[in-house]
Design a protein around this motif. Structure first.
Motif, short mmCIF file in Angstrom:
data_model
loop_
_atom_site.label_atom_id
_atom_site.label_comp_id
_atom_site.label_asym_id
_atom_site.label_seq_id
_atom_site.Cartn_x
_atom_site.Cartn_y
_atom_site.Cartn_z
N UNK A 7 0.78 -1.38 -0.05
CA UNK A 7 -0.05 0.02 -0.04
C UNK A 7 0.90 1.26 0.08
N UNK A 8 0.72 2.15 -0.94
CA UNK A 8 1.34 3.36 -1.19
C UNK A 8 0.45 4.39 -1.28
N UNK A 9 0.74 5.56 -0.42
CA UNK A 9 -0.24 6.66 -0.63
C UNK A 9 0.75 8.12 -0.43
N UNK A 10 0.36 8.95 -1.30
CA UNK A 10 1.04 10.32 -1.39
C UNK A 10 0.23 11.31 -1.29
N UNK A 17 2.97 6.64 2.94
CA UNK A 17 2.67 5.19 3.23
C UNK A 17 3.76 4.67 2.04
N UNK A 18 4.56 3.94 2.80
CA UNK A 18 5.64 3.19 1.62
C UNK A 18 5.41 1.93 1.58
N UNK A 45 -7.51 5.58 7.41
CA UNK A 45 -8.37 6.18 6.48
C UNK A 45 -8.45 5.40 5.04
N UNK A 46 -7.37 5.04 4.64
CA UNK A 46 -7.22 4.11 3.57
C UNK A 46 -8.05 2.88 3.70
N UNK A 47 -7.77 2.12 4.66
CA UNK A 47 -8.46 0.90 4.81
C UNK A 47 -10.04 0.93 4.71
N UNK A 57 -3.17 -3.03 -2.54
CA UNK A 57 -4.34 -4.03 -2.49
C UNK A 57 -4.77 -3.92 -0.85
N UNK A 58 -6.14 -3.77 -0.80
CA UNK A 58 -6.94 -3.60 0.34
C UNK A 58 -7.83 -5.00 0.31
#
Length: 256
Positions: A7-10, A17-18, A45-47, A57-58
């Motif tokens: 999971x990666x979030x920018x 998240x790396x 919050x992503x989950x 992927x979640x």
């Protein structure tokens, strides 16, 4: 069970998240811990779909949240319970009205069935007799229990809790932890708790994911955390003299 893979979030070109990998188990209290700014809130919050990651992927029991249609996502949300940091109760509704709200909105129950289910949930969190009170008339700990009753009203398979002990005294915090743990085991819920409360970690931490600067650096449980070989985790856990003394005592006892 919820599985997170790569999971990666920018935000604005900055990666928060790396490539997070983690598994959150059914029937266990799963804790996400880390310092402020570590990325644990972004992960939570992503989950639940409030943020959309760029990669990864979640998987909700094999179903990828990020590949679901709008209709599938709506159906999944019916399986999710949320406990917000500030309880988020409706001030103009009674305790019973607050718990009845999601049942009225998202179930096909009759009015009598909704009331019966809401009263059952209030009894489950030890609030029998408080149904006619308003949030302003009860304590912070009782408000949190009302929020838990509301969160479990629809029999969720997944329960997300954001800093459930925020603003509570230590004794009440322990009661909330024990209640969340009991409900998790009783109904086999996948419960994920975002917290920085070390009392919660040591009390109900069955599966702990430590996030540091956007990386998942350690996974374990409350028994293993005292012996973790991770500098950042040790700095987080033993930030106070009390927990350092507990660690020293456990090491001393183990070598006797």
């Amino acid at each position: 069970m919820i599985e997170v893979k790569n999971l990666t979030k920018s935000f604005d070109g900055k990666t928060i998240l790396h490539g997070i990998d983690a598994t959150f188990y059914s029937g266990k209290t799963n804790l996400i811990i880390g310092q402020s700014g570590s990325g644990k809130t972004v992960l939570l919050k992503s989950l639940v779909g409030l943020l959309r990651p760029e990669e990864g992927e979640i998987l909700y029991d094999g179903r990828d949240l990020l590949k679901m249609s709008a209709e599938q996502t709506k159906k999944l949300r019916e399986e999710i319970g949320m406990l917000f940091q500030g309880s988020a109760l409706f001030d103009s509704e009674t305790v019973l009205g607050n718990v009845m709200f999601p049942l009225t909105m998202f179930s096909d129950m009759s009015k009598a069935e909704i009331k019966e289910r809401a009263q059952f949930c209030l009894e489950r969190v030890n609030l029998k007799g408080a149904d006619k009170k308003f949030p302003s008339e009860i304590s912070g700990g009782m408000q949190k229990r009302v929020a838990i009753a509301r969160a479990i009203a629809l029999n969720p398979r997944y329960l997300f809790c954001d800093e459930p002990n925020s603003g509570l005294d230590p004794k009440t915090s322990i009661l909330i932890d024990e209640l969340l743990s009991d409900i998790t085991h009783e109904y086999n819920i996948t419960t994920i708790i975002n917290t920085h409360d070390m009392n919660s970690v040591l009390g109900i931490g069955e599966n702990i994911v430590f996030i540091n600067k956007g990386y998942r650096e350690w996974v374990g449980n409350k028994e293993k955390i005292f012996h973790a070989d991770n500098e950042a985790l040790n700095e987080f856990v033993f930030a106070t003299d009390l927990f350092q003394k507990v660690k020293d005592y456990m090491i001393h006892t183990a070598h006797r």
